[in-house]
Design a protein around this motif. Structure first.
Motif, PDB file in Angstrom:
ATOM      1  N   LEU A 148       5.104   7.469  -9.251  1.00 34.55           N
ATOM      2  CA  LEU A 148       4.061   7.744  -8.266  1.00 34.55           C
ATOM      3  C   LEU A 148       3.344   9.025  -8.663  1.00 34.55           C
ATOM      4  O   LEU A 148       3.988  10.001  -9.066  1.00 34.55           O
ATOM      5  CB  LEU A 148       4.671   7.909  -6.873  1.00 34.55           C
ATOM      6  N   PHE A 149       2.010   9.012  -8.541  1.00 35.00           N
ATOM      7  CA  PHE A 149       1.224  10.179  -8.922  1.00 35.00           C
ATOM      8  C   PHE A 149       0.120  10.447  -7.919  1.00 35.00           C
ATOM      9  O   PHE A 149      -0.444   9.514  -7.327  1.00 35.00           O
ATOM     10  CB  PHE A 149       0.554   9.964 -10.291  1.00 35.00           C
ATOM     11  N   CYS A 150      -0.248  11.709  -7.773  1.00 36.19           N
ATOM     12  CA  CYS A 150      -1.473  12.079  -7.078  1.00 36.19           C
ATOM     13  C   CYS A 150      -2.617  11.676  -8.011  1.00 36.19           C
ATOM     14  O   CYS A 150      -2.386  11.280  -9.158  1.00 36.19           O
ATOM     15  CB  CYS A 150      -1.501  13.587  -6.804  1.00 36.19           C
ATOM     16  N   PRO A 171       0.833  -1.206   0.000  1.00 36.00           N
ATOM     17  CA  PRO A 171       0.000   0.000   0.000  1.00 36.00           C
ATOM     18  C   PRO A 171       0.871   1.261   0.000  1.00 36.00           C
ATOM     19  O   PRO A 171       1.976   1.257   0.536  1.00 36.00           O
ATOM     20  CB  PRO A 171      -0.786  -0.108   1.306  1.00 36.00           C
ATOM     21  N   LEU A 172       0.354   2.292  -0.614  1.00 35.85           N
ATOM     22  CA  LEU A 172       1.066   3.567  -0.615  1.00 35.85           C
ATOM     23  C   LEU A 172       0.996   4.187   0.779  1.00 35.85           C
ATOM     24  O   LEU A 172       0.006   4.017   1.497  1.00 35.85           O
ATOM     25  CB  LEU A 172       0.449   4.511  -1.647  1.00 35.85           C
ATOM     26  N   LYS A 173       2.048   4.900   1.147  1.00 33.41           N
ATOM     27  CA  LYS A 173       2.119   5.550   2.456  1.00 33.41           C
ATOM     28  C   LYS A 173       1.972   7.063   2.285  1.00 33.41           C
ATOM     29  O   LYS A 173       2.134   7.591   1.189  1.00 33.41           O
ATOM     30  CB  LYS A 173       3.468   5.232   3.115  1.00 33.41           C
ATOM     31  N   ALA A 174       1.707   7.745   3.377  1.00 35.82           N
ATOM     32  CA  ALA A 174       1.570   9.205   3.353  1.00 35.82           C
ATOM     33  C   ALA A 174       2.878   9.874   2.923  1.00 35.82           C
ATOM     34  O   ALA A 174       2.863  10.989   2.406  1.00 35.82           O
ATOM     35  CB  ALA A 174       1.135   9.720   4.719  1.00 35.82           C
ATOM     36  N   THR A 175       3.985   9.194   3.088  1.00 40.64           N
ATOM     37  CA  THR A 175       5.282   9.752   2.697  1.00 40.64           C
ATOM     38  C   THR A 175       5.589   9.553   1.213  1.00 40.64           C
ATOM     39  O   THR A 175       6.549  10.133   0.709  1.00 40.64           O
ATOM     40  CB  THR A 175       6.417   9.133   3.530  1.00 40.64           C
ATOM     41  N   GLY A 182       4.569  16.635  -6.102  1.00 44.83           N
ATOM     42  CA  GLY A 182       4.953  16.496  -4.703  1.00 44.83           C
ATOM     43  C   GLY A 182       3.802  16.265  -3.740  1.00 44.83           C
ATOM     44  O   GLY A 182       4.011  16.092  -2.546  1.00 44.83           O
ATOM     45  N   ALA A 183       2.554  16.239  -4.239  1.00 46.17           N
ATOM     46  CA  ALA A 183       1.408  15.947  -3.375  1.00 46.17           C
ATOM     47  C   ALA A 183       1.444  14.470  -2.980  1.00 46.17           C
ATOM     48  O   ALA A 183       2.214  13.685  -3.534  1.00 46.17           O
ATOM     49  CB  ALA A 183       0.106  16.258  -4.107  1.00 46.17           C
ATOM     50  N   GLN A 184       0.607  14.081  -2.041  1.00 46.28           N
ATOM     51  CA  GLN A 184       0.559  12.682  -1.628  1.00 46.28           C
ATOM     52  C   GLN A 184       0.177  11.803  -2.816  1.00 46.28           C
ATOM     53  O   GLN A 184      -0.745  12.121  -3.572  1.00 46.28           O
ATOM     54  CB  GLN A 184      -0.435  12.478  -0.496  1.00 46.28           C
ATOM     55  N   ALA A 185       0.904  10.711  -2.988  1.00 47.11           N
ATOM     56  CA  ALA A 185       0.656   9.799  -4.106  1.00 47.11           C
ATOM     57  C   ALA A 185      -0.463   8.822  -3.769  1.00 47.11           C
ATOM     58  O   ALA A 185      -0.519   8.274  -2.663  1.00 47.11           O
ATOM     59  CB  ALA A 185       1.922   9.034  -4.447  1.00 47.11           C
ATOM     60  N   TYR A 186      -1.357   8.632  -4.723  1.00 49.22           N
ATOM     61  CA  TYR A 186      -2.439   7.660  -4.600  1.00 49.22           C
ATOM     62  C   TYR A 186      -2.415   6.648  -5.735  1.00 49.22           C
ATOM     63  O   TYR A 186      -3.219   5.727  -5.759  1.00 49.22           O
ATOM     64  CB  TYR A 186      -3.790   8.369  -4.571  1.00 49.22           C
ATOM     65  N   ILE A 187      -1.507   6.819  -6.689  1.00 45.87           N
ATOM     66  CA  ILE A 187      -1.390   5.907  -7.821  1.00 45.87           C
ATOM     67  C   ILE A 187       0.083   5.538  -7.999  1.00 45.87           C
ATOM     68  O   ILE A 187       0.946   6.411  -8.044  1.00 45.87           O
ATOM     69  CB  ILE A 187      -1.934   6.538  -9.121  1.00 45.87           C
ATOM     70  N   ARG A 188       0.350   4.227  -8.103  1.00 45.13           N
ATOM     71  CA  ARG A 188       1.695   3.731  -8.403  1.00 45.13           C
ATOM     72  C   ARG A 188       1.620   3.030  -9.751  1.00 45.13           C
ATOM     73  O   ARG A 188       0.787   2.151  -9.957  1.00 45.13           O
ATOM     74  CB  ARG A 188       2.184   2.740  -7.357  1.00 45.13           C
ATOM     75  N   VAL A 189       2.483   3.435 -10.671  1.00 45.49           N
ATOM     76  CA  VAL A 189       2.551   2.816 -11.986  1.00 45.49           C
ATOM     77  C   VAL A 189       3.880   2.070 -12.061  1.00 45.49           C
ATOM     78  O   VAL A 189       4.942   2.693 -11.977  1.00 45.49           O
ATOM     79  CB  VAL A 189       2.465   3.865 -13.120  1.00 45.49           C
ATOM     80  N   VAL A 190       3.808   0.770 -12.187  1.00 45.49           N
ATOM     81  CA  VAL A 190       5.017  -0.038 -12.301  1.00 45.49           C
ATOM     82  C   VAL A 190       5.283  -0.272 -13.778  1.00 45.49           C
ATOM     83  O   VAL A 190       4.416  -0.752 -14.515  1.00 45.49           O
ATOM     84  CB  VAL A 190       4.868  -1.387 -11.561  1.00 45.49           C
ATOM     85  N   LEU A 191       6.475   0.096 -14.202  1.00 42.07           N
ATOM     86  CA  LEU A 191       6.913  -0.093 -15.584  1.00 42.07           C
ATOM     87  C   LEU A 191       8.073  -1.080 -15.588  1.00 42.07           C
ATOM     88  O   LEU A 191       8.640  -1.386 -14.537  1.00 42.07           O
ATOM     89  CB  LEU A 191       7.376   1.243 -16.181  1.00 42.07           C
TER      90      LEU A 191
END
Length: 72
Positions: free
Chosen positions: A36-38, A10-14, A21-30
């Protein structure tokens, strides 16, 4: 061809958006790494990245408050 299941934590607040630079809620694995993206920037780049993504981990549902059950 062998397919390996990815164990994405899971993504963390950090975890921060690579665009703003905002909190990330999406992780794209390539194949070459991850991004990481908001929610805003994830949606903005989704059409280009989805076809080449190995995994798209989306936690934007955390942005919508969940209703609290009413108890008497």
């Amino acid at each position: 061809m062998t397919t390996t299941a990815l164990a994405t934590s899971p993504l963390k607040a950090t975890d921060r958006c690579d665009s703003c630079g905002a909190q990330a809620y999406i992780r794209v694995v390539l194949n070459e790494g991850e991004l990481l993206f908001c929610g805003h920037h994830g949606r903005r780049h989704e059409a280009k990245l989805r076809p080449i993504a190995v995994e798209w981990h989306d936690e934007t549902d955390k942005l919508t408050p969940q209703p609290t059950p009413v108890t008497d």
